[in-house]
Scaffold this active site. Sequence first.
Site, PDB file in Angstrom:
ATOM      1  N   ASP A 209       0.840  -1.200   0.000  1.00  0.00           N
ATOM      2  CA  ASP A 209       0.000   0.000   0.000  1.00  0.00           C
ATOM      3  C   ASP A 209       0.875   1.249   0.000  1.00  0.00           C
ATOM      4  OD1 ASP A 209      -2.299   1.841   0.839  1.00  0.00           O
ATOM      5  OD2 ASP A 209      -3.282  -0.111   0.972  1.00  0.00           O
ATOM      6  N   HIS A 243      -3.439   5.958   3.465  1.00  0.00           N
ATOM      7  CA  HIS A 243      -4.214   4.762   3.137  1.00  0.00           C
ATOM      8  C   HIS A 243      -3.609   3.504   3.752  1.00  0.00           C
ATOM      9  CE1 HIS A 243      -6.034   1.614   0.599  1.00  0.00           C
ATOM     10  NE2 HIS A 243      -7.038   2.459   0.469  1.00  0.00           N
ATOM     11  N   SER A 404     -11.272  -1.236   0.396  1.00  0.00           N
ATOM     12  CA  SER A 404      -9.927  -1.278   0.981  1.00  0.00           C
ATOM     13  C   SER A 404      -9.987  -1.490   2.476  1.00  0.00           C
ATOM     14  CB  SER A 404      -9.182   0.036   0.717  1.00  0.00           C
ATOM     15  OG  SER A 404      -8.673   0.081  -0.572  1.00  0.00           O
TER      16      SER A 404
END
Length: 461
Positions: A209, A243, A404
């Site tokens: 990520d 994220h 996600s």
Amino acid sequence: MFSKRILNILFIFNLTSFIISAPLTICDGCDHLSPRSPSPQIPSPSDDAACPNIGGTNEQFIDYNVMLKTNATNYDSVVKNHFEMLEKCLQKERYNVHELDFSSIKDNNVIFDFSVKGMIAGYTTKFTKSFVENYLSKLNDVAIVNENKVIEDPFENEFIKQAPLVRKAERPVAKMPNLDRIDQENYPLNLTYIYPDSAGAGVDVFVVDSGIFLEHEEFQGRQGKTVTEKTFCGDSLVDDDGHGTNVASIVGGKTLGVASNANIIGVKITGKDCPVNAQNIINGITYVMQQKANNPERKIVLNLSATSRDSAVGEVASKAVEAGIHFVVGAGNRNLDACGFFPGKIETVVTVASTKITPLPNQLDWASDFTNWEKCVTLFAPGEKVPVAGIKSASEITSESGTSLSAPHVSGAIALMLADGDYTPEQSKEGLLRIATKDKIQGLDFRPTANLLLRTRNAVI
């Protein structure tokens, strides 16, 4: 061997930019790679004829991801022959991306080799479109060759910002319906998250990520380690996007995580100034494969949230599962068929769609409006208004939405399984399906998808 006639033709068409300043006379030995069906228009390097149409000096050079055809018996010879052709005929330097410091590369017109010995062989480099279409794609040892495109919105606008949650001294179970939901089959929620004492200990969950904000309180004082081990974005290991930190906190955060004792290992493939593309996704996946190759006994879960339409991403994911890696990916957030995206299209990968929990007093599970769906979805997990660690401060907890956030719930659940036993990816997937909560999800009437919701309460197969 190339003849004088070939050199004359190359001179006429001024193709020296393709050869990168090296004469083609060094290409002795390239004759081992011939097209599947040689013809006068597409000769092999050994033919005493014109080279294939590789384009003139004005033709643009484009990044391509190339996968080679290998198996247990031919791996070494295919890799040796193909890369010798590239290095001799193109005069490009080759780098192993798993060991490379990307900040040291000043000229990206090189060969980025993402091969993992015995598992997968491939690379990213620049070619002209005509060379790829007329020659490279026709070689016997080339399985896939796709243009390496930037993914404009890899996480598909999934950040639906909500008001920050207030951090409390004790675990705010009442503020975490996502964890409360996945350890029980039926409502009402019991305000308790039940999990095995091992809590994922000894399992390595690689979060491929944007990196991890390691200073966050969610990653302090854990039994498991939290590190960002590799970056494919220059030399920065910092999560400047947030994220990856969100995802990691759901996998194994101290209070927010499904498997709070699992090791969380960040692999950075995107960031503020590092747009994600198929190359970086492939690099991230094959890096994890290399760690598995280095120590086959490691229990590894790979969590990926980005989606791509590049079939090379799917091929790499498939090979990762074959190597014994438990692979989890978000289904995507476009309200489309999940089978249109990689790696979710790969049957052996665990593809996770998103649900929301409706408010009291009549709590129900609904498929999220944005979630992708259809037969490539393995199961659902909570994905709306999920409490996650942020990057603005070491104590920030906010909430986010998207598949996600659904995927790391499942990665954590697999870590709980693996901490208590040795299972193959096929067995862990079967275990998820067997203990999943069935036929509770609303909103699937016009989106045919298996009505299965993640459940971790038993956490054994």
